[in-house]
Scaffold this active site. Sequence first.
Site, PDB file in Angstrom:
ATOM      1  N   HIS A  61     -93.133  47.636  56.361  1.00  0.00           N
ATOM      2  CA  HIS A  61     -93.232  47.674  57.815  1.00  0.00           C
ATOM      3  C   HIS A  61     -91.954  47.090  58.396  1.00  0.00           C
ATOM      4  CE1 HIS A  61     -94.815  43.831  56.425  1.00  0.00           C
ATOM      5  NE2 HIS A  61     -94.484  43.321  57.587  1.00  0.00           N
ATOM      6  N   GLY A  62     -91.754  47.293  59.676  1.00  0.00           N
ATOM      7  CA  GLY A  62     -90.511  46.879  60.309  1.00  0.00           C
ATOM      8  C   GLY A  62     -90.494  45.416  60.705  1.00  0.00           C
TER       9      GLY A  62
END
Length: 145
Positions: A61-62
């Site tokens: 995920h970012g």
Amino acid sequence: MELQQELIQLNQTFATKEEAIRFCGQKLADAGHVNEAYIEAMIERNEELSVYMGNFIAIPHGTDAAKKEVHSSGITIVQVPAGVNFGTEADPKIATVLFGIAGLGDEHLEIIQKISIFCADVDNVVKLADAQSKEEVVALLNSVG
């Protein structure tokens, strides 16, 4: 959150964790959940803190800074039967199931919690890694309370 079958990928192979993370990010971008810039933020996030969660799963995920690149919450589920190493050669951390996540606001926290509960039982991870169809993956993950 609804699981989208087009975001479930079976029998994938990756040479590196970066390749695996980029694949997850590109799936989210192709589905319109994120801008392309989010993919780099996913790589950056793994460099800051490994997205490997144990029990053969990774949750790319970012970074928090990349939240502006998210249009809508989405999750891609990528099965990697041969595994991909999120550790080092000396300390391998093999993931056979990847959950690429983009969340609007705090929506992703609920997604991660559900995945964590399901994957806390390594038998469930094995079932996901062995699933033969996208429908089977959806059914397994929807069995979580």
